[in-house]
Design an enzyme around this catalytic site. Structure first.
Site, PDB file in Angstrom:
ATOM      1  N   ASP A   1     -64.271 110.091 -21.851  1.00  0.00           N
ATOM      2  CA  ASP A   1     -64.950 110.857 -20.808  1.00  0.00           C
ATOM      3  C   ASP A   1     -64.290 112.216 -20.575  1.00  0.00           C
ATOM      4  O   ASP A   1     -63.995 112.597 -19.437  1.00  0.00           O
ATOM      5  CB  ASP A   1     -64.984 110.053 -19.500  1.00  0.00           C
ATOM      6  CG  ASP A   1     -66.032 110.577 -18.517  1.00  0.00           C
ATOM      7  OD1 ASP A   1     -66.912 111.342 -18.951  1.00  0.00           O
ATOM      8  OD2 ASP A   1     -65.951 110.235 -17.325  1.00  0.00           O
TER       9      ASP A   1
ATOM     10  N   HIS B   1     -69.165 113.046 -18.761  1.00  0.00           N
ATOM     11  CA  HIS B   1     -70.400 112.661 -18.071  1.00  0.00           C
ATOM     12  C   HIS B   1     -70.953 113.801 -17.211  1.00  0.00           C
ATOM     13  O   HIS B   1     -72.126 113.780 -16.839  1.00  0.00           O
ATOM     14  CB  HIS B   1     -70.190 111.389 -17.240  1.00  0.00           C
ATOM     15  CG  HIS B   1     -69.398 111.552 -15.981  1.00  0.00           C
ATOM     16  ND1 HIS B   1     -68.069 111.212 -15.876  1.00  0.00           N
ATOM     17  CD2 HIS B   1     -69.755 112.008 -14.744  1.00  0.00           C
ATOM     18  CE1 HIS B   1     -67.649 111.427 -14.647  1.00  0.00           C
ATOM     19  NE2 HIS B   1     -68.639 111.930 -13.943  1.00  0.00           N
TER      20      HIS B   1
ATOM     21  N   SER C   1     -65.313 114.864 -10.142  1.00  0.00           N
ATOM     22  CA  SER C   1     -65.164 114.497 -11.550  1.00  0.00           C
ATOM     23  C   SER C   1     -64.737 115.693 -12.394  1.00  0.00           C
ATOM     24  O   SER C   1     -65.365 116.746 -12.359  1.00  0.00           O
ATOM     25  CB  SER C   1     -66.482 113.961 -12.109  1.00  0.00           C
ATOM     26  OG  SER C   1     -66.711 112.655 -11.676  1.00  0.00           O
TER      27      SER C   1
END
Length: 605
Positions: A301, A261, A371
């Site tokens: 992801d 993402h 992230s």
């Protein structure tokens, strides 16, 4: 990282009315069912598509008269022989991917046929060398090493060690490679298979293998990821539009692991705006070094990017038994603040948040920008990749576990979009932890709702995550053997894997009746009572699996359900069902409810 869980996280249950409705294309005309295929067609399939032929035969055997079994057996032997020919051809050409697929199919056939009473004489089934898988993996390791790619090469080699006996000379050779890379984790795994005297010289020449890396040195292997998306206009003013994340080096040639993402705009075919990827090294906060995306996995992801090399390279933990309460560290760039280290504990190991597998829950501080950063244990080994935190809550943060990531590394190095294998069946877990088939696509002819899943390729299945991992790791297009209990009898089915769609229920909508989709999505087994099949039909609930939406909504066996209406919201990838329920437990008082689901349900294999 977004301020909450990413939109692809799966949450199913009772929801509000959906805003926009549309319809999917009409149900596709299915291919011929297995019982409709004639011998001539099966004969042709045996040569042209042998895996498809064997899949059809294994389903056909479930409703074929015993006298026909011998005839089908001869076709199965022919198809299996063709797979062997294709595998040998792939081996000769060095096409390791195709060879692995055909080998997996032959292994599945061997496992299933051994339990099929119709085939008592297995002499004509081609024998498979059990050491062949190890040789294929070793060839892949050597090929990756020749390209200067240590990370995929070592992963292939470890898989080879698990599959076959490796000579001492080869083990020492790869132990030396691990030592040269400073990979104490892999060195320890290989050394465990050798006599200490055989590798004493390697240990002496690489004293760093015995020391534990310092967190301060690990920081140099983590970079800040920037994705410049130009300007966004709000209130008539232009603002910089950028995504900030973290990445960590897993190969000394400058390959970094991050979240999909974070770099999605770089590879998403539906994104039409400007996008430019760069990294900021740990030791140079003013630099912006261009980077490129190598491979990505939207389902888990994950993404692999390539840029300038960093001083430190991370390696994944060899352990598989992480424990709640153990100390963990997160390294990354929250809100762009590079070189940030936070500490905490592993709070839980088995949270169901994504469509595949479980995730780790940690209480170490995680914020937007973390992230893609590594989650490491007290030994400095990677046990996960941070991907999300719950906005507005403290200590509720999540990471992808190393167990799901390690075998993906070689596939990400191949480049492009990574696809997971699946069969197209949804599972429900019983109170005794056993697993049942709740729903299956029409293509899974050998399975029926209510079947109890016993084993996959002869290996017992522990839970849903274990079943998903076993299927996901099979090569695309390969056969897989499923053993189920049906009415107290063991039934075996050989199914073919295909690429898992982003929205499993969307796939079902295009190929199955809405009556079956309602049952599968809600976790019910339904018996039609009156009216049309589907909307406006009335059904008796035969079974409601514990923990699935019907059960959580108070629906139980014996209830009467009227299917009022359904609606699909393609813009949000959701489907809703309007139901009227009457239950003996409430004196048959009628209650209406709306159930809404993401099309990306988390219980498919």
């Amino acid at each position: 990282m977004q301020p909450g869980l990413r939109s692809r996280c799966v949450l199913a249950g009772l929801c509000c009315l959906i805003a926009a409705c549309s319809t999917y294309p009409p149900v596709q005309k299915p291919e011929k069912r297995a019982d409709e295929l004639e011998r001539a067609e099966l004969d042709q399939l045996a040569v042209e598509y042998p895996e498809k032929c064997i899949e059809a035969i294994s389903a056909k055997l479930q409703y074929t008269a015993p006298l026909e079994s011998t005839d089908l057996g001869s076709i199965l032997v022919k198809a299996t022989g063709q797979i062997k020919i294709l595998m040998d051809s792939a081996l000769a050409a060095g096409d390791w991917k195709a060879a692995s697929r055909h080998y997996a199919s032959l292994e599945a056939v061997k496992d299933a046929v051994a339990r099929m009473p119709a085939f008592s004489n297995l002499a004509k089934i081609p024998a498979v060398d059990p050491a062949l898988k190890g040789r294929i993996l070793l060839s892949q390791a050597t090929e990756s090493e020749s390209k200067g790619l240590y990370a995929p090469a070592m992963r292939y080699f470890k898989q080879a060690m698990e599959s076959a006996a490796i000579s001492g000379a080869t083990l020492r050779e790869w132990a030396e490679r691990a030592a040269n890379q400073g990979d104490s984790v892999s060195f320890g795994e290989i050394a465990a298979k050798l006599d200490p005297a055989e590798i004493a010289g390697i240990r002496e020449s690489h004293p760093g293998l015995a020391s534990q890396p310092e967190i301060s040195s690990m920081v140099s292997g983590v970079v800040t990821v920037y994705v410049d998306k130009g300007l966004k206009v709000e209130g008539g003013l232009g603002y910089p539009d950028r995504v900030v994340g973290s990445a960590f080096q897993i190969d000394g040639a400058g390959y970094y692991l991050t979240n999909y993402h974070v770099i999605q705009s770089e590879v998403d075919p539906e994104y039409e705006g400007y996008s430019k990827l760069s990294i900021r090294p740990s030791g140079n906060p003013t630099a912006r070094i261009p980077a490129t995306v190598v491979g990505w996995d939207a389902e888990l992801d994950l993404a692999l990017i390539k840029s300038e090399a960093s001083p430190y390279t991370f390696h994944f933990s060899a352990a598989t038994g992480e424990k709640e309460g153990q100390r963990v560290y997160v390294i990354g760039s929250p809100v762009g603040l590079e070189n940030t280290v936070t500490a905490g504990i592993l709070s839980a190991k088995s949270r169901r948040l994504l469509a595949l597998g479980d995730v780790l829950q940690v209480d170490a501080s995680v914020n937007p920008g973390n992230s893609g950063g590594p989650l490491v244990d007290s030994d400095g080994a990677v046990i996960g990749v941070v991907f999300a935190g719950l906005a507005g809550y403290q200590g509720l943060n999540f990471a992808l576990p190393a167990a799901w990531i390690k075998d993906e590394i070689p596939l990400l190095f191949e480049g492009g979009k990574l696809e997971h294998s699946w069969l197209g069946a949804a599972l429900g877990q019983n109170l005794d932890s056993s697993l049942d088939i709740v729903y299956r696509l029409p293509s899974c002819e050998g399975l029926q709702p209510g079947d109890r899943l016993v084993a996959i390729d002869g290996a017992a299945v522990r839970d849903l995550s274990d079943a998903q991992m076993k299927i996901s790791q099979k090569p695309l297009g390969a056969l897989v053997s499923l053993s189920v209990l049906r009415n107290g009898l063991e039934v075996d089915w050989l199914g073919r894997t295909s690429a898992r769609p982003a929205a499993p229920l969307g796939k079902a909508i295009n190929s199955d009746s809405m009556e079956n989709i309602l049952a599968g999505a809600t976790g019910m087994m339904l018996q039609h009572l009156s009216g049309p099949h589907g909307e406006k039909g009335t059904y008796k609930v035969v079974r409601a699996w514990p923990g699935l939406t019907a059960d959580e909504s108070g629906i139980s066996a014996g209830d009467t359900v009227k299917f009022i209406h359904y609606a699909i919201d393609k813009s949000n990838d959701t489907i809703s069902f309007d139901l009227s329920v009457k239950s003996p437990a409430t004196g048959y008082l009628e209650r209406t409810m709306r159930m809404e689901f993401m099309l990306e349900l988390p219980n498919f294999i």
